[in-house]
Design a protein around this motif. Structure first.
Motif, PDB file in Angstrom:
ATOM      1  N   VAL A  65      78.572  25.038  -0.464  1.00  0.00           N
ATOM      2  CA  VAL A  65      79.076  23.949   0.378  1.00  0.00           C
ATOM      3  C   VAL A  65      78.272  23.993   1.682  1.00  0.00           C
ATOM      4  CG1 VAL A  65      81.410  24.127  -0.600  1.00  0.00           C
ATOM      5  CG2 VAL A  65      80.870  25.403   1.497  1.00  0.00           C
ATOM      6  N   THR A 120      80.764  18.969   0.790  1.00  0.00           N
ATOM      7  CA  THR A 120      79.645  19.097  -0.147  1.00  0.00           C
ATOM      8  C   THR A 120      78.526  18.109   0.169  1.00  0.00           C
ATOM      9  OG1 THR A 120      80.797  17.664  -1.717  1.00  0.00           O
ATOM     10  CG2 THR A 120      81.096  20.028  -2.000  1.00  0.00           C
ATOM     11  N   THR A 174      75.540  19.456  -2.280  1.00  0.00           N
ATOM     12  CA  THR A 174      75.332  20.866  -2.622  1.00  0.00           C
ATOM     13  C   THR A 174      75.498  21.063  -4.133  1.00  0.00           C
ATOM     14  OG1 THR A 174      77.657  21.306  -2.134  1.00  0.00           O
ATOM     15  CG2 THR A 174      76.077  21.665  -0.367  1.00  0.00           C
ATOM     16  N   GLY A 226      79.119  23.294  -5.316  1.00  0.00           N
ATOM     17  CA  GLY A 226      80.270  22.471  -4.961  1.00  0.00           C
ATOM     18  C   GLY A 226      81.556  23.212  -4.641  1.00  0.00           C
TER      19      GLY A 226
END
Ligand code: TXA
Ligand code: MG
Length: 352
Positions: free
Chosen positions: A39, A156, A178, A181
């Motif tokens: 994240v 994210t 990302t 996640g």
């Protein structure tokens, strides 16, 4: 603070000029939000107490909740911990850089503000090229929690960070969504048996392959409530959307039936209903006036993990009053998905 600046940065081969700017902010004791493979994180110089204090202030995070220290190289581990047990070295060799955080005895160099006064410190070496490059350019370990307001869903995307922390962070490095996640797995190596404090990006199965059986800290009680009976007030509510979240556990067929019933009840009370389901479940709600977010096929738990937080935020953004979420298998990243859903839940329903 002035306005927050969002700068796009290439995932592979990030622009050194942008990194130098970000690193200068870190070295000056101020805050930069950056992508990791899990994240987005809200970073500050981990060795500068005043800088770390700014993280707590920006997030609205209570000082009793310790931060993860991010390093760029296994070599740097011995700077921030007082002892590197064989098991830590072994796990680091196998899983670093990557989504595994190790809890180890703290070195004196690390301010106690970072560790919330504990004599242990959580450390990880992220695999995201932008995160690694930022730590290297800053020439200091970076303390970083997830870049959300305290208690909210982890970000994210850079937009999620801006939504939560706009005006509270100087610079956001945006390298797109990302890839994992959910947050890193936090593994406590100071216990007699290595203990997962938070399931995350490295599955329990992979850890056990490397070091044998690990314990899992049960922070949330096993829900025993019958269908329709909430388990109130027992869960540490975290990762929470604004809407009231009902999580349905049980066999998929029973879960979908129970979710439909619950949806109809809320709809007749004129509430806006959001549902969070797998792709293949959506058809079961097609005749109802609900707002649906799908997170991938139920068997693709990597995709479910990647899309989970974004789906919760998307439902909130559409102004739903309640979110009805189905449960997923606990294999692989599914354990982290269930953990986050349980912490986000106001009500847990056992469908039968
Ligand atoms: O994937 C991640 O871990 C992300 C990215 C940014 O690296 N970071 C993250 O940080 O999720 P945060 O602060 O949101 O969560 C850190 C978790 C918390 O549950 C905290 O209680 C735990 O790690 N933790 C940190 N230091 C600890 C310590 N010394 N002992 C036990 N738990 C610790
Ligand atoms: Mg967090």
């Amino acid at each position: 603070m002035k306005q927050t600046e969002v700068v796009f940065v290439r995932l592979s081969d990030p622009d050194p000029e942008i990194l130098a700017r970000a690193a200068a902010i870190i070295r000056a004791g101020r805050l930069v939000a950056f992508p990791t493979e899990t994240v987005y994180g809200l970073g500050a110089d981990a060795l500068n107490e005043a800088a770390v204090a700014r993280i707590f202030a920006a997030k609205g995070r209570p000082a009793y909740d310790p931060l993860i220290v991010h390093i760029a190289d296994l070599e740097d581990l011995s700077r921030v911990v007082s002892e590197v047990p064989d098991m830590a070295r072994r796990l680091a060799k196998r899983f670093w850089p990557g989504p595994l955080t190790l809890v180890l005895p703290r070195a004196d160099l690390v301010p106690t503000l970072v560790t919330a006064g504990r004599d242990t410190v959580a450390v990880r070496c992220p695999s995201h090229p932008v995160a690694l490059a930022l730590i290297q350019a800053s020439r200091t370990p970076i303390a970083a929690p997830s870049a959300n307001r305290f208690g909210r869903t982890s970000p994210t995307t850079a937009q999620h960070v801006l939504d939560d922390l706009g005006g509270r962070v100087e610079l956001i490095l945006d390298a797109g969504p990302t890839p994992i996640g959910v947050e890193s797995t936090v593994l406590d190596l100071t216990q007699a048996i290595p203990t997962i404090l938070r399931p995350g990006g490295v599955p329990r199965e992979a850890l056990e392959e490397e070091i044998g059986s690990v314990a899992i800290l049960e922070q949330a009680p096993t829900p025993t409530a019958e269908m329709g009976m909430p388990s109130p007030g027992l869960l540490a509510r975290h990762y929470a959307p604004r809407a009231k979240l009902y999580l349905f556990l049980g066999a998929p067929d029973a879960v979908l039936r129970a979710m439909r019933q619950e949806a109809q009840a809320h709809l007749s009370a004129h509430r806006r209903v959001g549902i969070l389901v797998a792709d293949e479940d959506a058809a079961a709600f097609a005749d109802l006036d609900v707002i649906g977010e799908t997170v991938g096929p139920a068997e693709d738990l990597n995709m479910v993990a990647r899309r989970l937080f974004g789906a919760l935020r998307a439902l909130d953004a559409q102004g739903v009053d309640v979110i009805l979420a189905r449960d997923f298998s606990v294999q692989g990243l599914g354990l982290a998905v269930r953990d986050r859903l349980r912490r986000a839940a106001d009500v847990i329903m056992q469908a039968s």
